[in-house]
Design a protein around this motif. Structure first.
Motif, PDB file in Angstrom:
ATOM      1  N   GLY A 184      15.126  41.288  28.757  1.00  0.00           N
ATOM      2  CA  GLY A 184      15.057  41.564  27.232  1.00  0.00           C
ATOM      3  C   GLY A 184      13.607  42.393  27.030  1.00  0.00           C
ATOM      4  N   ILE A 185      13.341  42.588  25.637  1.00  0.00           N
ATOM      5  CA  ILE A 185      12.400  43.108  25.303  1.00  0.00           C
ATOM      6  C   ILE A 185      10.995  41.980  25.395  1.00  0.00           C
ATOM      7  CG2 ILE A 185      11.125  43.920  23.037  1.00  0.00           C
ATOM      8  CD1 ILE A 185      13.717  45.089  22.314  1.00  0.00           C
ATOM      9  N   LYS A 186       9.965  42.646  25.658  1.00  0.00           N
ATOM     10  CA  LYS A 186       8.799  41.824  25.833  1.00  0.00           C
ATOM     11  C   LYS A 186       8.486  41.228  24.501  1.00  0.00           C
ATOM     12  CE  LYS A 186       4.452  41.542  28.176  1.00  0.00           C
ATOM     13  NZ  LYS A 186       5.042  40.643  29.430  1.00  0.00           N
ATOM     14  N   GLY A 187       8.095  39.688  24.417  1.00  0.00           N
ATOM     15  CA  GLY A 187       7.957  39.294  23.221  1.00  0.00           C
ATOM     16  C   GLY A 187       9.064  38.628  22.624  1.00  0.00           C
ATOM     17  N   SER A 188      10.309  38.753  22.885  1.00  0.00           N
ATOM     18  CA  SER A 188      11.567  38.414  22.321  1.00  0.00           C
ATOM     19  C   SER A 188      12.083  36.984  23.092  1.00  0.00           C
ATOM     20  CB  SER A 188      12.681  39.477  22.523  1.00  0.00           C
ATOM     21  OG  SER A 188      13.116  39.442  23.802  1.00  0.00           O
ATOM     22  N   PRO A 189      12.797  36.368  22.495  1.00  0.00           N
ATOM     23  CA  PRO A 189      13.338  35.140  23.322  1.00  0.00           C
ATOM     24  C   PRO A 189      14.102  35.267  24.836  1.00  0.00           C
ATOM     25  CG  PRO A 189      14.102  35.085  21.021  1.00  0.00           C
ATOM     26  CD  PRO A 189      13.512  36.459  21.411  1.00  0.00           C
ATOM     27  N   PHE A 190      14.385  36.678  24.890  1.00  0.00           N
ATOM     28  CA  PHE A 190      15.031  36.933  26.293  1.00  0.00           C
ATOM     29  C   PHE A 190      14.070  37.689  27.026  1.00  0.00           C
ATOM     30  CE2 PHE A 190      18.427  36.059  23.407  1.00  0.00           C
ATOM     31  CZ  PHE A 190      19.428  35.470  24.260  1.00  0.00           C
TER      32      PHE A 190
END
Length: 402
Positions: A184-190
Motif C-alpha cells: 500500500g501507499i507509504k504512510g497509509s495503514p497498509f
C-alpha cells in the motif's frame, strides 16, 4: 504461435554455438525492489507480449501494409515501446514472453539488450517471463535457464530465476516462476501489507512423447508449479488477513497471473462475453493440466493475462476469473496488415476509507493502446471491483477525456 517446426524436437541436430550468455549484476538493489501503490492510490501495469525482436534495422516486418515495408523493422517495435512507456508512465512493465525471436537473432546477447532497452532507460521497474520463441537450444546451444539468468542480471528488473520461497528439497519445473508483492501507499495503514499480488509462470515451449500415447505440442503448467503457486497464495492470504494491521481483512488481496501460452479454458469464452476480438484459434497445450481449477481453488485470482495469440486481444470472464489476451506487440511477429499492433494496460485502484486514508484494492480496470499516431485507447473495461458493481463511468472518466 510457432513458425518453428516441431520436427526439430526429435531430430538430433548440430548446434550452432554462439557466445555464452554472461550474467550481469546491475539489477535493482534489495531496498529499492519493493513495489507499492503511488500517491494517487493507483498501480499501473503495462503488459507487452510477443515483440519477436531479432536484429534491429536489419529485421523485416511481417504482415504490414505495402507502404510500410521499406521503412519498417524491429526499430518500429522499440520506438513504439518508448512511446507507450512515456505516455502511460506505468509503475511496472511486464513482458509476457516471445521477447526475442531466437532463431533469427544474429547475436543473442545484443538482441536481449536491445529488446528491453526502452524499459531499462525509463528507470521504471520491469519484469519478464519467457515464451516458446525465446529459446531454441537446437539452433543456438543456449538453454532456457541461461536466458532467464541473463534477464535476471539486467538493470532495473525484478525478474527472478525461480521462487525464493521454495521449501527444502522442493524442485519447480521451468525457469522464471516467481511472485511480486505490491504494498500500500507509504504512510497509509497498509504500507507494510501486500494489497496486490502478482504471479508469473513459465509455460515452456514444445515437448513430445511416444508413450503412453504420442504427443507433439506445447508444454503446460506443471504440478510442481501449481503446488508452489497454491502454497504461496495461501501464505500471502494468511499474512494479509492476520494481525497486526489496522483492521482484519475479510477476504484476500486480489491476485493477477501472467504467463505466455494460454490455457485451454480460453476456448470457453463466448464471443458475446468478450471485450475485444478473437481472430484466430486459441493455440494452447493439448493437455489440460487443471491450472484454471487451481486458480479457482486459490481464491484470490481476479484475472490471468497471456500472449502467444497475436491477433486475439479479448478479455472474458469465466467462473469469476477474467481471462485476457494481450495481442502481438512486435512487427517481426505475425499480425494482420492494417490491424494495428497494441498493448494492454492494467490499472489497479485503492479504496478510500471513511477517514480519508487509503485502504485495500477497490477496482481493477484495463484498456489497450493502438500503435497509431495518437496511441488510441480502445476497449476500456472493469475487470473487478471490491463491491462487484459496475463503476465504468467513474473509473474511466480520466482516460476517456484524452
Amino acid at each position: 504461435m510457432s513458425s518453428v517446426s516441431f520436427l526439430g524436437l526429435i531430430i538430433v541436430g548440430i548446434f550452432i554455438l554462439i557466445p555464452n550468455i554472461i550474467s550481469t549484476s546491475c539489477n535493482i538493489e534489495s531496498d529499492e525492489k519493493k513495489l507499492r501503490f503511488n500517491k494517487n492510490g493507483e498501480f499501473k501495469i503495462l503488459q507487452i507480449s510477443d515483440m519477436h525482436y531479432a536484429n534491429g534495422k536489419d529485421t523485416p516486418c511481417s504482415d504490414v501494409l505495402p507502404s510500410q515495408l521499406q521503412t519498417c523493422s524491429d526499430l518500429n517495435t522499440t520506438d513504439y515501446l518508448r512511446r507507450f512507456i512515456q505516455t502511460e508512465n506505468p509503475d511496472l512493465v511486464v513482458f509476457t514472453g516471445d521477447n526475442v525471436h531466437s532463431t533469427d537473432a544474429y547475436n543473442y546477447n545484443r538482441s536481449m539488450d536491445e529488446v528491453f532497452a526502452p524499459a531499462i532507460e525509463s528507470n521504471i521497474p520491469w519484469t519478464a517471463i519467457l515464451g516458446n520463441h525465446d529459446v531454441n537450444v537446437l539452433q543456438t546451444g543456449i538453454p532456457r535457464q541461461a536466458v532467464m539468468e541473463y534477464i535476471v542480471g539486467m538493470k532495473n528488473t525484478l525478474s527472478l530465476l525461480n521462487p525464493s520461497n521454495l521449501e527444502e528439497d522442493e524442485l519447480i519445473w521451468g525457469w522464471g516462476n516467481y511472485n511480486l508483492e505490491v504494498a500500500g501507499i507509504k504512510g497509509s495503514p497498509f504500507e507494510n501489507k501486500s494489497v496486490l499480488n502478482l504471479y508469473l509462470l513459465d509455460t515452456g515451449d514444445y515437448t513430445y512423447s511416444f508413450t503412453p500415447t504420442f504427443y507433439l505440442g506445447y508444454e503446460w503448467i506443471q504440478p510442481s508449479q501449481q503446488s508452489w503457486f497454491l502454497r504461496t497464495s495461501k501464505q500471502l492470504q494468511e499474512t494479509y488477513m492476520s494481525a497486526p494491521q489496522p483492521q482484519p481483512q475479510q477476504g484476500p488481496a486480489p491476485g493477477l497471473v501472467f504467463f505466455h501460452i494460454p490455457i485451454p479454458e480460453f476456448n470457453n469464452i463466448s464471443k458475446s462475453d468478450m471485450v475485444g476480438v478473437k481472430q484466430e484459434n486459441v493455440i494452447c497445450p493439448g493437455v489440460n493440466s487443471g491450472f484454471f481449477d487451481t486458480m479457482l481453488a486459490a481464491g484470490d485470482i481476479k484475472a490471468a493475462f497471456v500472449g502467444h495469440g497475436h491477433t486475439n486481444d479479448y478479455c472474458g470472464k469465466l467462473c469469476d476469473i477474467q481471462l485476457c489476451y494481450d495481442a502481438g506487440f512486435g512487427y517481426h511477429g505475425y499480425g494482420i496488415a492494417g490491424w494495428p499492433r497494441r498493448a494492454r494496460v492494467i490499472n489497479v485502484k485503492l479504496d478510500k476509507t471513511q477517514d480519508g486514508n487509503w485502504g485495500p484494492v477497490n477496482s481493477i480496470v484495463t484498456w489497450k493502446r493502438l500503435h497509431d499516431d495518437r496511441l488510441t485507447i480502445i476497449d476500456p473495461e472493469v475487470l473487478w471491483t471490491s463491491a462487484g458493481r459496475d463503476q465504468s463511468k467513474s473509473v474511466f472518466k480520466p482516460i476517456m477525456s484524452e
